[in-house]
Design a protein around this motif. Structure first.
Motif, PDB file in Angstrom:
ATOM      1  N   LEU B 254       0.838  -1.218   0.000  1.00 57.99           N
ATOM      2  CA  LEU B 254       0.000   0.000   0.000  1.00 57.99           C
ATOM      3  C   LEU B 254       0.863   1.254   0.000  1.00 57.99           C
ATOM      4  O   LEU B 254       0.558   2.227  -0.701  1.00 57.99           O
ATOM      5  N   LEU B 255       1.923   1.252   0.797  1.00 56.84           N
ATOM      6  CA  LEU B 255       2.789   2.437   0.833  1.00 56.84           C
ATOM      7  C   LEU B 255       3.600   2.564  -0.462  1.00 56.84           C
ATOM      8  O   LEU B 255       3.861   3.679  -0.930  1.00 56.84           O
ATOM      9  N   ALA B 256       3.964   1.420  -1.051  1.00 52.45           N
ATOM     10  CA  ALA B 256       4.700   1.461  -2.324  1.00 52.45           C
ATOM     11  C   ALA B 256       3.863   2.148  -3.401  1.00 52.45           C
ATOM     12  O   ALA B 256       4.380   2.909  -4.225  1.00 52.45           O
ATOM     13  N   GLN B 257       2.533   1.912  -3.332  1.00 50.33           N
ATOM     14  CA  GLN B 257       1.635   2.568  -4.298  1.00 50.33           C
ATOM     15  C   GLN B 257       1.660   4.086  -4.157  1.00 50.33           C
ATOM     16  O   GLN B 257       1.302   4.813  -5.072  1.00 50.33           O
ATOM     17  N   LYS B 258       2.049   4.560  -2.990  1.00 51.75           N
ATOM     18  CA  LYS B 258       2.144   6.010  -2.769  1.00 51.75           C
ATOM     19  C   LYS B 258       3.590   6.470  -2.908  1.00 51.75           C
ATOM     20  O   LYS B 258       3.934   7.590  -2.505  1.00 51.75           O
ATOM     21  N   GLY B 259       4.430   5.600  -3.398  1.00 49.95           N
ATOM     22  CA  GLY B 259       5.825   5.975  -3.620  1.00 49.95           C
ATOM     23  C   GLY B 259       6.678   5.966  -2.361  1.00 49.95           C
ATOM     24  O   GLY B 259       7.733   6.584  -2.297  1.00 49.95           O
TER      25      GLY B 259
END
Lengths: 343, 343
Positions: B254-259
């Motif tokens: 989920l955090l990877a999706q926000k960079g």
């Protein structure tokens, strides 16, 4: 000894805070069910609903809907949006505070979930006021609720059983009260709080909660007077949450033993919200919603008008669960004192 | 934008506080049960008990005894008496927070009862720090607990049923952690908090709580970085409460999706406290006690020594009850972020 901020000495064991910069109750919202709409305070409530399911399929969801409605009312009266609120302090009577979690979820306000049984409105107001007075945001939201249907199911019997109710029992109020506490000046301020201790006289009768809670109310009122160096005369009235008729008498007696006479000054939301005889509510009303809607609907307008200048509001809670009750544990009480002043 | 007190501008919707005068974690106490004493963190705990009943007759009373013991440990390490503590902030997983009410009753400290599911240790630490930083007393006590026996009975099946546990399920930690938060300088300070919002992705599987809570953890970590204008590199580690193995992977994604890449920095108390394979704990540990005892026993010593300079501690909670679950409601999550620094 009253403490007024970082630089004051803090007396050992003292449990009150006197705010240097008092936060205000900027607005409030209250929603009640059908039985409350037939009671003596009916005309004071913002919204009375004849459908106790509040458009939902279950009592729990009904309570959540009611709580959300109270929040939206309080927000709209203050002309605020949910994103204007820094923190939300909320709770209810149900296991794992589920009515609150599912009720306020849609508002998306950073939240602190609370449990203080029927004292939760006092706990939420105290923490809201402490946050605002400390500068943690300009606005906070304090909300609590209770629902007769969900509470009977949680603590006693499902309504379909039509069980008999002992004369000492109280009727859980279907209602929710929400309060915006903030820095914006209004006509009512929270000038201080007295945080309660757990008081346990060893009573085990969960159908006589007034008796279980009265010692806690007496303790909090005693320490409020002591901490603020006040006498009963300094308050226009002292209003407990839901001691009901039995708890009321015990409170008067307990304080009399300490030389404090509040007979003339005492009111109780649980005694005011229903007509004991015609509404068949035995020892009175109870529940987180009882004190909250009475404050929002009936007490605040009197403070706003200046009819009362300074009052002590003391929501009371009985700390028990069906498990602790079945295991033979006692039912201790807790009560939080909120000093409200006209300004 | 970070807010530092009354005179700072408060960004709309912002949910963090950066303390101008950071309170310290003065001392801590942690007590665990038999299974935790066989896990990888065993040697770090103050007290490991082989009798999971803690001398009581019921699981609930056992949890209360354990919680009281943790409080007494924290008090004695700081050389303080209960009357030196201004306010207590505490909660647990049981209905109506009964383990806490009956656990801390004997201490007679003015108290705020909390419910934030397994995020409660974060909620209690946040409110303790907010109170101390505001000058409401020199010392507060934050305490939480969970117990495998009482939690299984509360949420799933009594232990005697010996039910099978799905692989996504987590093992509730038997443990309690207590923390004295105060103005007295120590080697660990709470420099800020990020209060969580309820985050609901619509998941309904109460046997996969890691998945239910991961979105809330992601939201809180995201807003913590934004509010404090920090990047992941500003923290030596980011430690969630009890996402377990499944929630951990979801959080990373989920955090990877926000960079935001926290893969290298992330730890989870639920993954550290048990040995997944030899202890048969499926997706990891959980419960209010999981994050609390790991903080007290394992994390704080590393901060004290300066092995870690600044960390983000994020206890996570799943907001559900057996009633909401049986009525088909989703299981939303909440997570609170606590910034801890070596000093």
């Amino acid at each position: 000894m009253v403490r007024k901020g970082r630089k004051m000495e803090f007396a050992k064991g003292s449990q009150s805070i006197c705010f240097e910069h008092s936060p205000y109750i900027v607005s409030s919202g209250c929603v009640v069910g059908s039985k409350e709409s037939q009671g003596p305070l009916s005309k004071w409530f913002d919204k009375t609903n004849q459908d106790d399911l509040f458009g939902a399929d279950t009592w729990e969801e009904a309570e959540s809907n009611m709580q959300k409605e109270a929040c939206v009312l309080a927000l709209s009266k203050a002309n605020l949006k949910p994103e204007d609120i820094r923190y939300l302090f909320g709770g209810d009577l149900l296991r794992q505070g589920i009515a609150t979690s599912l009720g306020v979820e849609a508002l998306q306000i950073p939240m602190f979930g609370l449990y203080g049984a029927c004292s939760t409105s006092g706990e939420a107001l105290a923490l809201s006021a402490m946050s605002v007075a400390a500068g943690y945001g300009n606005c906070t939201l304090a909300v609590t609720s209770s629902h007769f249907g969900s509470a009977e199911k949680e603590f006693r019997f499902p309504l379909g059983y039509a069980n008999q109710r002992p004369l000492a029992s109280q009727w859980t109020v279907t209602g929710s009260g929400a309060f915006i506490v903030g820095t914006k000046k209004s006509q009512v301020r929270i000038s201080g709080v007295t945080v309660g201790k757990i008081v346990d006289y060893g009573l085990k009768d969960s159908q006589n909660m007034g008796a279980c809670m009265a010692p806690a109310a007496a303790d909090t009122i005693y320490w409020n007077l002591k901490d603020f160096e006040r006498s009963v005369e300094d308050y226009d009235t002292i209003i407990t949450g839901d001691l009901g008729y039995i708890g009321h008498r015990i409170l008067i007696d307990l304080l009399a033993q300490k030389g404090i006479d509040i007979q003339e000054k005492h009111k109780d939301c649980g005694m005011m919200i229903f007509d004991q005889k015609s509404q068949d509510t035995n020892a009175g009303g109870s529940g987180c919603g009882c004190a909250a809607v009475t404050l929002a609907g009936y007490i605040l307008p009197k403070l706003k008008k200046g009819e009362w200048k300074r009052i002590l509001f003391v929501p009371t809670g009985a700390l028990m669960s069906t498990v602790s009750y079945n295991e033979g544990a006692s039912v201790p009480g807790i009560a939080h004192g909120i000093v409200l002043e006209h300004c």
